[in-house]
Design an enzyme around this catalytic site. Structure first.
Site, short mmCIF file in Angstrom:
data_model
loop_
_atom_site.label_atom_id
_atom_site.label_comp_id
_atom_site.label_asym_id
_atom_site.label_seq_id
_atom_site.Cartn_x
_atom_site.Cartn_y
_atom_site.Cartn_z
N GLU B 53 0.82 -1.22 0.00
CA GLU B 53 0.00 0.00 0.00
C GLU B 53 0.85 1.27 0.00
OE1 GLU B 53 -0.48 -2.61 1.89
OE2 GLU B 53 -2.55 -3.28 1.72
N PHE B 115 -11.21 -7.56 13.95
CA PHE B 115 -10.13 -8.00 13.06
C PHE B 115 -9.82 -6.92 12.04
CE2 PHE B 115 -8.78 -10.25 9.13
CZ PHE B 115 -7.51 -10.59 9.59
N GLN B 116 -8.58 -6.60 11.91
CA GLN B 116 -8.09 -5.55 11.00
C GLN B 116 -8.74 -4.20 11.24
OE1 GLN B 116 -8.02 -7.22 6.95
NE2 GLN B 116 -5.94 -7.92 7.43
N LYS B 165 -17.45 -1.08 6.16
CA LYS B 165 -17.92 -2.04 5.17
C LYS B 165 -19.45 -2.02 5.02
CE LYS B 165 -16.95 -6.72 3.60
NZ LYS B 165 -16.27 -8.00 3.92
N MET B 483 24.60 9.21 1.76
CA MET B 483 24.38 10.47 2.48
C MET B 483 24.64 10.29 3.98
SD MET B 483 23.86 13.55 1.96
CE MET B 483 22.94 14.11 0.54
#
Ligand SMILES: Cc1ncc(C[n+]2csc(CCOP(=O)(O)OP(=O)(O)O)c2C)c(N)n1
Ligand SMILES: [Mg+2]
Lengths: 167, 586
Positions: B53, B115-116, B165, B483
């Site tokens: 993502e 969940f999630q 949802k 760097m």
């Protein structure tokens, strides 16, 4: 910082979930001071709330605070009452004092002078209610300390500009 | 104006289509399955399946910054949303318009550690311009249209819309995007005309003026850059750009002094230090530009044009603040300047240019020419030379290679240079290049990368291969987090703590494993050949350019130093040790 000054800022916001978290997160995230913060809905039809923030900072920091508040999406208006001019500030405090005998009488006497009202009482305690400037409340609390001060609950400052104009 | 009732998922897609969206970068999961189901049944929106993502958000950033449109992301709840956080923060720092749709657990489960479940609006509040949790399908269409309005108006930024949802399943009305009159968010785009006049006056009187312009000009649209170019040329004043502003003024123009800031040119930084009028258009006095604030351009009056009032007087107190959209302000300014035809102090300006030309003679970007090793600067010079005349878009990762790319690649137009400036996100360049290539299928898109950064989002090679996006990853492979190594050399006594990657993949084989093409240059003589080959191949390519491991990026203004305390090269460092105060800065 020497040129740090106390400012009272009124913010009109949409009363939507998360708006207070946005304001508080802004202050903590950017390291600004919050001396007090109050919030309540002031226009139910328009679903707007008013947040009153007492903060302190240098002129540059205060300018930043206002600009940062103003760019939050649900913010309608930011008004620095300290800069706008004369305004009144009030705070409500509930103060619990426990004592008997002379101390109990003395606490009542002082409450009378400060125009604090006893709104609850038992044989050995009072709860006083008082409104006033934060300084006045501080002074009262100080006097209650030796007389059996138990607990304090304060609202934080609400403020409004003097005169006929809204912010 | 409501239409037939639709499901939440359908409303979401309809809103995207009505907002002119063509591409979504996303990754599915339980909490967004209704949206993916609706996607399956339509053809108007193209979905690009990323591999993580984080890649989706950077791709959307690349898409947005190269087109000026809003980039759109779709991810699931919980880990999908948390993976997007870096990209959102990146977009916030660099003012990139993004709408990120996140799935959420059904409303009745919110707060139950389902969940999630993650508190997505809570987590993303400080890293978005605004965010929404839509709890009722009736609000869905309005909120989505609002999200686009907020993302692209004023100072652009990322907006998250969290979508439970059950709301995606529910049936509700669709409202098309009317001309949105947001209740509270109405950024000022047109500047106060008196300020424009004051600006003209200050500009006319200046003896040592300097335009200092940034990403705000790019964000304001291509006509802003055209207007800036016309104005700068009309005045004949010098112009420098920030890292984010490159391309807003043509690099080939003699009035351009190169980039300003920590790794900017000698002439740009000394001109910043010595100017008597700084005309800041769309830049934000970032600490990478100002260096030590107390010593920042001590003798100048400063004008600041910015659409975001909170950028004004934040780090540097200015003498004239002009709140407005760069494009609109520049149009007004051009008009006022042409109308007034002010007499500028020609002699003073000529003297100023003489001084600047003296600084230019230091040739601050010079590096050792050798054929024993590949100097990274050389590789970039060749990349630039061999791609001239093409439509070239460049993205970068973060590190030395990024700064060298900014120094050695020259941009004539805005929206062709995409780099993570504010957040400095390693792993930005490859997914960003994918977004750019999608928007510009015919163009040459090169990610100038470091071998450490590229590993942070290397999984997106798989995306590039799937969609046949012929992005070119040009790795300046010094085997070090260069760097970091440079700072350790200059500031931490040469103690190279954990900045060497002892085990790197074979990038040629890695490319092949992904189904892309791998090329390598180990000697200076091979550089041209691999670049030509890279351009010729119509597939994703990783080019592994094995460069000098010890090269440092100069000029450099160490943290906490002033512009006139710049290090010009390796010989400089001994005389100018970094201050204690500077060491604590990043
Ligand atoms: C996500 C992230 N982690 C850490 C850093 C700190 N950092 C800045 S540059 C750099 C090294 C980059 O190495 P490489 O990609 O090889 O580029 P080079 O400097 O060698 O050109 C690191 C670790 C960062 N910018 N981003
Ligand atoms: Mg490296």
């Amino acid at each position: 910082m020497s040129d740090s000054k106390r400012h009272t800022i009124a913010v009109l916001v949409d009363n939507e979930p998360g708006v207070l978290a946005r304001v508080i997160g802004l202050f903590s995230g950017r390291g600004y001071n919050i001396e007090s913060l109050t919030v309540a809905e002031v226009d139910a039809a328009a679903r707007q709330s008013r947040i009153t923030i007492v903060t302190s900072g240098t002129p540059m920091v205060i300018e930043q605070i206002k600009a940062q508040l103003d760019r939050l999406v649900p913010v309608h208006r930011v008004s620095d009452l300290t800069m706008v001019g004369p305004h009144v500030e009030r705070e409500l405090a509930l103060i619990k004092v426990r004592g008997t005998g002379e101390k109990r009488v003395e606490s009542l006497r002082i409450a009378d002078i400060f125009r604090a009202r006893a709104i609850d009482s038992t044989i050995d305690s009072f709860v006083f209610e008082m409104t006033g400037s934060p300084d006045k409340i501080n002074a009262f609390i100080k006097l209650m300390e030796p007389l059996g001060l138990i607990e304090v609950s304060r609202t934080g400052v609400v403020a409004i500009a003097r005169g006929s104009q809204p912010i | 104006m409501s239409t037939e009732p639709m499901s939440g998922a359908e409303i979401i897609l309809k809103a995207l289509v009505d907002q002119g969206v063509e591409v979504i970068f996303g990754y599915p999961g339980g909490a967004v399955l209704p949206i993916y189901d609706a996607l399956f049944k339509q053809n108007a929106l193209r979905h690009i399946l990323v591999r993580q993502e984080g890649g989706a958000v950077h791709s959307a950033e690349g898409y947005a910054r190269s087109t000026g449109k809003v980039g759109v992301v779709l991810v699931t709840s919980g880990p999908g949303a948390t993976n997007a956080v870096t990209g959102l923060t990146d977009a916030l720092m660099d003012s990139v318009p993004i709408v990120c749709l996140t799935g959420q657990v059904p409303t009745h489960l919110i707060g139950n550690d389902a969940f999630q479940e993650a508190d997505t609006t809570g987590i993303t509040r400080p890293c978005t311009k605004h965010n929404y949790l839509v709890k009722h399908v009736n609000d869905l269409a309005r909120v989505l249209h609002e999200a686009f309005y907020v993302a692209k108006s004023g100072r652009p930024g990322p907006v998250v819309v969290d979508l439970p949802k059950d709301v995606q399943f529910a049936t509700g009305p669709y409202t098309p995007p009317a001309e949105i009159q947001h209740r509270s968010y109405k950024p000022q785009t047109k500047a106060d005309s008196r300020r424009i006049e004051q600006m003209v006056e200050l500009m006319a009187k200046a003896k040592r003026p300097l335009f200092y312009c940034g990403g705000g000009v790019v964000n304001s649209g291509p006509e802003a850059a055209q207007r800036l170019t016309e104005l700068v040329r009309l005045t004949g004043y010098p112009c420098t750009l920030t890292l984010m502003g490159l391309g807003a003024f043509p690099a080939s123009d003699p009035l351009f002094l190169g980039m300003v800031g920590m790794h900017g040119t000698y002439e740009a930084n000394l001109a910043m230090h010595d100017c008597d009028l700084m005309i800041n258009v769309g830049a934000r006095f970032d600490d990478r530009v100002t260096g030590k604030l107390a010593a920042f351009s001590p003798g100048s009056k400063k004008i600041h044009v910015d659409i975001d009032p909170s950028s004004i007087n934040k780090n540097v107190r200015v003498d004239l603040a002009v709140v407005g959209d760069c494009s609109s302000v520049l149009a007004d300014l051009l008009k006022a300047w042409k109308a007034k035809k002010p007499k500028v102090d020609e002699r003073a300006i000529a003297q100023w240019w003489k001084q600047i030309d003296g600084w230019r003679k230091r040739n601050c970007l010079a590096y050792e020419k050798t054929d024993k090793v590949i100097k990274p600067q050389y590789a970039l010079e060749r990349l630039y030379a061999l791609t001239r005349g093409r439509e070239l878009f460049v993205t970068t990762e973060v590190g030395q290679h990024q700064m060298w790319a900014a120094q050695f690649l020259k941009f004539e137009k805005p929206n062709h240079w995409m780099t993570s400036g504010g957040l400095g996100t390693m792993g930005y360049g490859l997914p960003a290049a994918i977004g750019v290539q999608l928007a510009h299928p015919e163009a040459l898109v090169v990610d100038v990368a470091g071998e450490a950064s590229i590993l942070m989002n290397i999984q997106e090679m798989s995306t590039a291969v799937q969609y046949r996006l012929p992005v070119k990853i040009f790795i300046l492979n010094n085997q070090w987090m260069g760097m970091v190594r440079q700072w350790q050399e200059l500031i931490h006594g040469g103690r190279y703590s954990e900045s060497y990657t002892a085990s790197l993949p074979d990038f040629v084989k890695l490319a092949e494993a992904f189904g892309a093409v791998g090329l390598r240059a180990s000697q200076a003589g091979e550089v041209d050949d691999v670049i030509r080959e890279m351009i010729k191949v119509d597939r994703p390519v990783i080019v592994d350019v094995c460069v000098d491991q010890t090269e440092n990026c100069f000029p450099m203004i160490p943290s906490g130093a002033a512009h006139n305390e710049m290090l010009l090269g390796p010989a400089d460092k001994a005389e100018k040790p970094t201050s204690e105060e500077g060491m604590v800065l990043v």
